[in-house]
Design a protein around this motif. Structure first.
Motif, short mmCIF file in Angstrom:
data_model
loop_
_atom_site.label_atom_id
_atom_site.label_comp_id
_atom_site.label_asym_id
_atom_site.label_seq_id
_atom_site.Cartn_x
_atom_site.Cartn_y
_atom_site.Cartn_z
N LEU A 1 0.80 -1.22 0.00
CA LEU A 1 0.00 0.00 0.00
C LEU A 1 0.84 1.28 0.00
O LEU A 1 0.31 2.36 0.23
CB LEU A 1 -0.94 0.00 1.21
N ILE A 2 2.13 1.15 -0.27
CA ILE A 2 2.99 2.34 -0.38
C ILE A 2 3.41 2.49 -1.84
O ILE A 2 4.16 1.66 -2.37
CB ILE A 2 4.24 2.24 0.51
N TYR A 3 2.92 3.52 -2.49
CA TYR A 3 3.32 3.81 -3.88
C TYR A 3 4.38 4.91 -3.90
O TYR A 3 5.36 4.84 -4.62
CB TYR A 3 2.10 4.24 -4.69
N ASP A 4 4.17 5.96 -3.09
CA ASP A 4 5.14 7.04 -2.98
C ASP A 4 4.92 7.73 -1.64
O ASP A 4 3.86 7.60 -1.03
CB ASP A 4 4.98 8.05 -4.13
N LYS A 5 5.93 8.46 -1.18
CA LYS A 5 5.84 9.11 0.12
C LYS A 5 6.80 10.29 0.15
O LYS A 5 7.81 10.32 -0.58
CB LYS A 5 6.20 8.12 1.23
N THR A 6 6.48 11.26 0.98
CA THR A 6 7.40 12.35 1.20
C THR A 6 8.47 11.92 2.21
O THR A 6 8.29 10.95 2.94
CB THR A 6 6.68 13.61 1.73
N GLU A 7 9.54 12.65 2.25
CA GLU A 7 10.65 12.29 3.12
C GLU A 7 10.23 12.33 4.59
O GLU A 7 9.55 13.26 5.03
CB GLU A 7 11.82 13.27 2.90
N GLY A 8 10.61 11.31 5.33
CA GLY A 8 10.36 11.29 6.76
C GLY A 8 9.13 10.55 7.20
O GLY A 8 8.88 10.40 8.41
N VAL A 9 8.30 10.06 6.24
CA VAL A 9 7.05 9.39 6.61
C VAL A 9 7.31 8.11 7.39
O VAL A 9 6.62 7.82 8.37
CB VAL A 9 6.21 9.08 5.35
N GLU A 10 8.30 7.34 6.98
CA GLU A 10 8.57 6.07 7.64
C GLU A 10 8.90 6.28 9.11
O GLU A 10 8.34 5.61 10.00
CB GLU A 10 9.71 5.34 6.94
N LYS B 1 5.36 20.79 10.26
CA LYS B 1 5.89 19.91 9.22
C LYS B 1 4.78 18.98 8.74
O LYS B 1 4.06 18.37 9.54
CB LYS B 1 7.05 19.10 9.79
N ALA B 2 4.61 18.87 7.44
CA ALA B 2 3.52 18.06 6.88
C ALA B 2 4.09 17.00 5.94
O ALA B 2 5.13 17.21 5.29
CB ALA B 2 2.53 18.95 6.12
N TYR B 3 3.37 15.88 5.85
CA TYR B 3 3.84 14.72 5.09
C TYR B 3 2.70 14.19 4.21
O TYR B 3 1.53 14.47 4.43
CB TYR B 3 4.28 13.61 6.05
N GLY B 4 3.09 13.37 3.26
CA GLY B 4 2.10 12.71 2.41
C GLY B 4 2.54 11.31 2.04
O GLY B 4 3.75 11.04 1.92
N VAL B 5 1.57 10.42 1.88
CA VAL B 5 1.86 9.07 1.43
C VAL B 5 0.68 8.62 0.57
O VAL B 5 -0.48 8.89 0.89
CB VAL B 5 2.09 8.10 2.60
N VAL B 6 0.97 7.96 -0.55
CA VAL B 6 -0.09 7.51 -1.46
C VAL B 6 0.05 6.03 -1.75
O VAL B 6 1.15 5.46 -1.73
CB VAL B 6 -0.09 8.31 -2.79
N GLN C 1 -1.34 13.57 5.08
CA GLN C 1 -2.45 13.33 4.16
C GLN C 1 -2.17 12.05 3.39
O GLN C 1 -1.05 11.83 2.93
CB GLN C 1 -2.65 14.48 3.17
N MET C 2 -3.19 11.21 3.27
CA MET C 2 -3.08 9.96 2.54
C MET C 2 -4.07 9.95 1.39
O MET C 2 -5.07 10.67 1.40
CB MET C 2 -3.34 8.77 3.47
N GLY C 3 -3.81 9.12 0.38
CA GLY C 3 -4.71 9.03 -0.76
C GLY C 3 -4.17 8.06 -1.79
O GLY C 3 -3.20 7.35 -1.55
N GLY C 4 -4.83 8.04 -2.95
CA GLY C 4 -4.37 7.22 -4.05
C GLY C 4 -3.25 7.91 -4.81
O GLY C 4 -3.02 9.12 -4.65
N SER C 5 -2.54 7.17 -5.65
CA SER C 5 -1.40 7.73 -6.35
C SER C 5 -1.78 8.88 -7.28
O SER C 5 -0.96 9.73 -7.58
CB SER C 5 -0.67 6.63 -7.14
#
Length: 425
Positions: free
Chosen positions: A14-23, A215-220, A191-195
């Protein structure tokens, strides 16, 4: 067993892309995160289950989920993943859609969970009060045309024959402001969502940074398609909806049962809460005994239980056994009513079944089971027809009302694949 949400999403694919630091964020902190839902209809469909379940997984791992309904952005239309402009909805239809989606989301996420209760918000509550001049000054000034045109969702539409209206072009700014508002007022940092939402999400993280927010992050996640590459949840009959009035629980169950062997393990990972070891065992069953469809059955059971509840699941399971097995045990009018739309239906007046009843061949021809009396004779002689689970053996017999299910239905099985329903009116 996974120790944090990022590991859980990763092994499920379920991880397609992410901003730095999400993990590191999801491994070491408890955060507030949101996913947006576009109110284009008064019901969500199976394609919406991926973001819904992402909210559930967030909550299970101790994070606080926000489901954001686009009461304002739904008036505009998101160009992401769309090849043409959407039809604009009336205010009345949009309000009905928002209410319907709010009710459905309440079925999945917990608003009273101790420590991290979920929230449902509507972006009309803050975007609706903006006038055009203020929005341009406060938000539009922070977005260059060059930046917006570099986003894939916009670039694809600009290069298409359809093009993109200024209305949909501004959607990115509206979604970015949503993230900013939630970041400022609800301490939302993810914020999460589809690719297909990647461009809008990163626009939001950039806008928050420029405005000096947290600081804000995103993962799709990857977009889900079927094995042919078509949009997930689309069938010949249309969308598979979560609302049982739009898609019956029986059809919903059969949708998952029809998953291909090359799809079912992936669906088990992304749509269920089954653990890794159990999914691996089901994957092995697909390899060892594909004809038994053990994985598909488990997928259909898990999804129907999740969306429609145990009572409906049990009803659907009984209906499936009756319809596909031609069994008479447990056949009820209520059960047949639940699958009335799933097979050819013929309505016949009650008078036809009174007194001496209706000749079996006449009944079969009138329902389209056979094309002629001769075909009816051949099928009956060859034991190829069942009426309410009982094999028809007498070509000269008449069918009477007392042979029906609760004076309301007859179910006819023609061989193993064809089923017909007669409704007494």
């Amino acid at each position: 067993m996974t120790s944090n949400l990022f590991e859980e999403l990763a092994w499920r694919g379920l991880i397609y892309d992410k901003t730095e630091g999400v993990e590191a964020l999801l491994a070491n902190e408890k955060v507030t995160a949101y996913i947006g839902f576009d109110p284009t209809a008064d019901s969500l469909h199976v394609g919406s289950l991926l973001p819904i379940l992402s909210l559930v997984r967030l909550q299970q791992f101790g994070h606080t989920p926000i489901a954001l309904i686009g009461g304002a952005t739904g008036m505009i239309g998101d160009p992401s993943g769309k090849s043409q402009e959407r039809n604009l909805l009336s205010a009345e239809q949009l309000a009905a859609n928002v209410a319907g989606i709010r009710a459905q989301l309440s079925h999945f996420i917990d608003f009273e969970r101790k420590g991290n209760p979920a929230q449902i918000l509507n972006n009309y509550d803050w975007l609706g009060s903006f006038n055009f001049i203020d929005f341009l000054r406060e938000v539009g000034k922070s977005f260059t045309i060059n930046y917006m045109m570099s986003k894939e969702s916009v670039k694809r539409r600009i290069n298409s024959e359809e093009g993109i209206s200024y209305t949909e072009f501004t959607y990115m700014m509206l979604q970015s402001y949503d993230f900013f508002h939630l970041n400022k007022h609800h301490d939302c940092v993810l914020q999460m969502g589809g690719s297909d939402q990647w461009g809008n999400i990163t626009a939001g993280t950039d806008y928050i940074r420029r405005q000096g927010g947290k600081k804000a992050y995103g993962v799709v996640s990857p977009l889900i398609t079927n094995s042919s590459g078509a949009k997930f949840g689309k069938t010949e009959q249309g969308n598979i909806w979560l609302d049982p009035k739009r898609t019956s629980p029986y059809r919903f169950y059969q949708f998952w049962m029809n998953a291909g062997d090359d799809e079912v393990v992936h669906y088990l990972k992304v749509f269920t809460f089954l653990k890794q070891a159990e999914i691996e065992a089901l994957a092995q069953a697909v390899q060892d005994a594909p004809a038994e469809r053990t994985a598909q059955r488990r997928l259909a059971e898990e999804m129907t239980l999740l969306v429609h509840g145990r009572d409906e699941l049990e009803k659907v399971q009984r209906a499936t056994e009756l319809v596909f097995g031609g069994r008479a045990e447990g056949l009820t009018a209520d059960l047949l009513l639940s699958i009335e739309q799933e097979m050819p239906l013929t309505e016949i007046p009650r008078e036809k079944f009174l007194n001496d009843g209706i000749w079996v061949a006449e009944l079969l021809v009138s329902c389209g089971v056979t094309k002629s009396n001769g075909e009816a004779r051949r099928l009956i002689t060859g034991n190829g027809l069942k009426l309410n689970g009982t094999t028809l053996s007498d070509f000269k017999a008449n069918i009477k009302l007392d042979q029906s299910v609760e004076d309301r239905y007859f179910m006819i099985n023609k061989g193993r694949k064809h089923r017909f329903l007669v409704k007494v009116i």
